[in-house]
Write a protein that holds these residues in place. Structure first.
Motif, PDB file in Angstrom:
ATOM      1  N   UNK A  68       0.646  -1.182   0.116  1.00 46.52           N
ATOM      2  CA  UNK A  68       0.026  -0.007   0.206  1.00 46.52           C
ATOM      3  C   UNK A  68       0.828   1.493   0.072  1.00 46.52           C
ATOM      4  N   UNK A  69       1.714   1.318   0.632  1.00 47.67           N
ATOM      5  CA  UNK A  69       2.661   2.552   0.902  1.00 47.67           C
ATOM      6  C   UNK A  69       3.397   2.827  -0.492  1.00 47.67           C
ATOM      7  N   UNK A  70       3.725   1.690  -1.246  1.00 49.94           N
ATOM      8  CA  UNK A  70       4.625   1.856  -2.258  1.00 49.94           C
ATOM      9  C   UNK A  70       3.595   2.268  -3.558  1.00 49.94           C
ATOM     10  N   UNK A  71       2.357   1.833  -3.571  1.00 48.26           N
ATOM     11  CA  UNK A  71       1.489   2.237  -4.336  1.00 48.26           C
ATOM     12  C   UNK A  71       1.263   3.453  -4.287  1.00 48.26           C
ATOM     13  N   UNK A  72       0.831   4.200  -2.883  1.00 53.24           N
ATOM     14  CA  UNK A  72       0.420   5.591  -2.735  1.00 53.24           C
ATOM     15  C   UNK A  72       1.702   6.510  -3.007  1.00 53.24           C
ATOM     16  N   UNK A  73       2.636   5.916  -2.754  1.00 45.48           N
ATOM     17  CA  UNK A  73       3.927   6.779  -3.026  1.00 45.48           C
ATOM     18  C   UNK A  73       4.230   6.772  -4.792  1.00 45.48           C
ATOM     19  N   UNK A  74       3.697   6.086  -5.433  1.00 49.73           N
ATOM     20  CA  UNK A  74       3.646   6.226  -6.857  1.00 49.73           C
ATOM     21  C   UNK A  74       4.900   5.385  -7.350  1.00 49.73           C
TER      22      UNK A  74
END
Lengths: 734, 44
Positions: free
Chosen positions: A698-704
């Motif tokens: 999730x953090x990787x996806x939100x961080x682009x």
């Protein structure tokens, strides 16, 4: 062979009418027939010609070899239609109108077609997308680029809209029910990816997501298909049972054989079962050397040899070379097959409570993801609108809680499917959790550790005997007294019955039976302890008295099951304490316990005493599985953590049990706790994996950092891992 | 590279043909029972 018309007329009878044809409005009835021997359009044309005067509407499907007919029951009849088809040179087949079965088959075909299309489209789109990655560097000319982009759109359209259609349908359905489940983020992300890409193709610029969308559909529907298949393993058993149902039978009558509807068969009718046919009702075999395939009922794959007097169960197949005769005993809903079907249907409807909790969590999680995706887009928008869309898509795709929703049901389904094949039916799925923790197994004696049916081992004349009293005559008198009863002890005497007349029969529960045989008063019942013990301590003594004086003593013994020793040993090896609780006397119980290797024994237990013992075990923290025949020990089974019944005869559906042993063997039981532990471990692993994966991604996806195609791959592989993990059950043999 | 203007549409046509053939085969029931045929053989 009787005439064809007489054979078909059975389908016009009211008992059968509604199971083969249905009302279709305007007073017409509709029926689906199979037609053997129809291979070409000209065959179809000749059938149509033959049926035209009789049917209101004829729809023939040459490929499926079926004809869908509508007819007016006031002017025509099904038998007339069938006769016309036969007269035209084809063989009609009447199907049971099992609408749900046909629907399931259609759905399974459609699903496979969608997966095929998804794979084809995803591969093509990815090939076409590849050259356009980083197009500034590769220097593709503008017309070629346009061709690549338009072709991607063309190929992605069936890949997303046809292959992915079920996701949209499910999402719409759950939204209408005011729920959010995992299909909602999937449908939203597919719609965004496809819609935005299509708009960009038209606009002539910008990044396309067709590759991510088609790959997402491909991998996800692959995982769903695997899931469906493993559920199918469990329901496949039920499916096969349903498929084994027959509509008609051949009855042997005074005037020869006749074909009758199942509903017309009465008890004691004699039926003839041709080679290759299924036994339609439960009954008693009248011929020797019958060969039967009972795989449907017991899981035993090899054909079994049966002799006259054996009980045959509906659904077993006559695989011998000759026809066999059966006297009908249990009909319709009373047959073993109907009862197994009812139990499995009940089990299929149940959702274990822990699964309901997981579903709720997945729902909340889906809502959370939709919110996070919106938040991600909002945060990225001021920096780069292009990137905002891509990051939001990645969030939606990557963290879909599929794995969470799949974890439980799959492992359950795979586990109960495996158990069903071993011969243990899971009547209540919720019990699998407790089954994993079982550390004490309580056996009842009669019918579980021993065979149900005792035999008379020895007859001994006593003090009341006079000259002329022989062992054979005493057995005949006992058989006369026990004649109307069907409990195991009564059945043991049946072989000695000489049809002596009997009158004034009285049965006192627990005390025995009294009556007059040839006008002399006799009674038969348990040994009251006044006599010397039997030579064989494992036998049960039954005493016959004349005018109150002991005349003869019979030693009855139920032989232990051949596999009881192995089953007890296997349970003890797993760390289970095995106990024997019985209402029988101490000596026979002890002999049996020694024979099968049980140390803990309680004899002469009343039902209340058994229950008290059980409560005491549970009070000290033990998880107890009770094994009984499901009827005599109902209180014990009801109180146990896991109730396992080994029902005999027709008592299946009444047996208040969580597990049902349907084969005539104890071995499958020993595999059950171990398998349940594996299932529980798989569920915990799956949930842990699902949570860890989402927390990481999730953090990787939100961080682009994570691009949509990576998210699609990651999410699908995560689901696949969960599916495969759930299916990875040990190959236990029963 | 002009040949791609022919090959890509041709590829689309082939995929369409493959897809149509697959859908026909599945709906025809050819994938309904993949192991029954092998098991029935000894009976014939």
């Amino acid at each position: 062979m009787t005439s064809a018309a007489a054979d078909w007329s059975v389908y016009d009878r009211p008992e059968l009418r509604d199971s083969v044809s249905a009302m279709a409005g305007d007073g017409l009835r509709e029926v689906l027939l199979g037609i053997d021997g129809m291979h070409c359009a000209s065959c179809a044309a000749s059938i149509e010609r033959a049926l035209a005067p009789l049917a209101a509407q004829v729809q023939i499907d040459v490929a499926a070899r079926t004809a869908q007919l509508r007819f007016d029951p006031r002017q025509s009849s099904l038998s007339a239609l069938l006769g016309a088809i036969e007269a035209a040179g084809f063989k009609p087949r009447v199907f049971a109108q099992d609408a749900s079965l046909n629907r399931d088959r259609r759905a399974a075909r459609e699903e496979l077609a969608r997966i095929g299309v998804a794979v084809l489209c995803a591969m093509q789109v990815m090939m076409l997308a590849w050259p356009t990655y980083g197009r500034e560097a590769s220097g593709i000319m503008a017309p070629m680029l346009a061709l690549l982009r338009w072709t991607q759109w063309l190929l992605a359209t069936p890949g997303v809209l046809y292959a992915g259609w079920p996701f949209f349908v499910h999402a719409a359905r759950s939204l209408r029910a005011r729920r959010v489940d995992m299909d909602v983020p999937i449908a939203v992300s597919l719609a965004i990816a496809y819609g935005v890409s299509a708009w960009r193709v038209l606009a002539g610029g910008g990044e396309l997501y067709f590759d991510s969308a088609t790959m997402f559909v491909m991998l996800l529907s692959g995982a769903r298909w695997l899931e469906g298949r493993s559920r199918g393993v469990a329901t496949g058993h039920l499916r096969r049972l349903l498929g084994a149902r027959k509509l008609t039978a051949t009855r042997v009558g005074a005037a020869g054989d006749e074909t009758v509807a199942l509903a017309q068969i009465a008890r004691d009718d004699i039926l003839r079962i041709a080679p290759g046919e299924a036994v339609p009702v439960d009954g008693r075999l009248l011929d020797d050397d019958a060969e039967l395939d009972e795989a449907l009922l017991s899981g035993e794959a090899r054909p079994v040899q049966r002799h006259a007097g054996a009980t045959l169960l509906a659904g077993s197949l006559n695989v011998g070379a000759t026809a066999i005769r059966v006297r009908a005993e249990a009909l319709g809903h009373d047959t073993w097959l109907a009862q197994i079907t009812a139990v499995l249907n009940r089990a299929a409807r149940e959702r274990p409570p822990f699964q309901q909790t997981l579903d709720r969590i997945a729902g909340v999680f889906s809502l959370l993801i939709l919110g996070l995706a919106a938040l991600t887009a909002a945060l990225w928008w001021p920096l780069s609108p292009e990137h905002a869309l891509s990051a939001a898509l990645a969030v939606l795709v990557a963290s879909c809680p599929c794995a969470l929703s799949l974890a439980g049901p799959l492992a359950f389904a795979a586990g109960s499917g495996r158990l069903a094949r071993l011969g243990v039916l899971v009547a209540r799925p919720r019990v699998l959790g407790r089954l994993a923790a079982v550390d004490t197994v309580i056996f009842d004696k009669t019918g579980t550790l021993t065979r149900m049916q005792p035999v008379v081992e020895d007859t001994e004349l006593l003090g009341g005997a006079r000259a002329g009293d022989s062992a054979a005559r005493c057995l005949a008198i006992a058989a006369a007294l026990e004649r109307p009863f069907t409990h195991p002890i009564a059945l043991a005497f049946r072989a000695y019955d000489r049809q002596l007349p009997v009158a004034a029969l009285h049965s006192v529960a627990g005390r025995g039976i009294s009556g007059r045989v040839e006008d002399v008063a006799y009674s038969i019942g348990a040994d009251d302890g006044m006599l010397a013990p039997l030579a064989d301590p494992a036998a049960t003594a039954i005493v016959l008295r004349r005018d109150g004086r002991p005349l003869a003593r019979f030693a009855l013994r139920a032989p232990a099951r051949e596999d009881a020793v192995a089953a007890v040993a296997a349970l003890r090896e797993q760390g289970c304490d095995v106990q024997l609780l019985t209402g029988d006397a101490e000596a026979p119980a002890r002999a049996l316990a020694q024979a099968v290797g049980i140390d803990h024994l309680r004899a002469r237990m009343s039902p209340q005493g058994k229950l008290a013992h059980l409560r005491q075990l549970q009070g000290t923290g033990h998880v107890v599985m009770a094994v009984g025949d499901g009827i005599n020990d109902a209180p014990l089974l009801a109180g146990a953590d896991v109730a396992c019944a080994m029902p005999q005869g027709a008592a299946l559906a009444q047996a208040q049990a969580d597990l049902l042993l349907v084969g005539d063997s104890l071995r499958p039981l020993t595999a059950a706790p171990a398998l349940a532990r594996v299932i529980r471990r798989r569920i915990v692993q799956n949930i842990a994996w699902a949570l860890a994966y989402n927390a990481f991604v999730l953090p990787l996806a939100m961080g682009g950092v994570l691009l949509p195609w990576m998210a699609a791959l990651g999410m699908s592989l995560s689901s696949l891992l969960v599916v495969l993990n759930a299916l990875r059950l040990p190959r236990v043999e029963g | 590279m002009e040949i791609l203007y022919l090959m890509i549409p041709l590829g689309v046509v082939l995929v369409a043909a493959a897809g149509a053939a697959l859908i026909w085969a599945v709906r025809d029931g050819q994938y309904d029972d993949l192991d029954g045929v092998a098991r029935r053989m000894p009976d014939d």
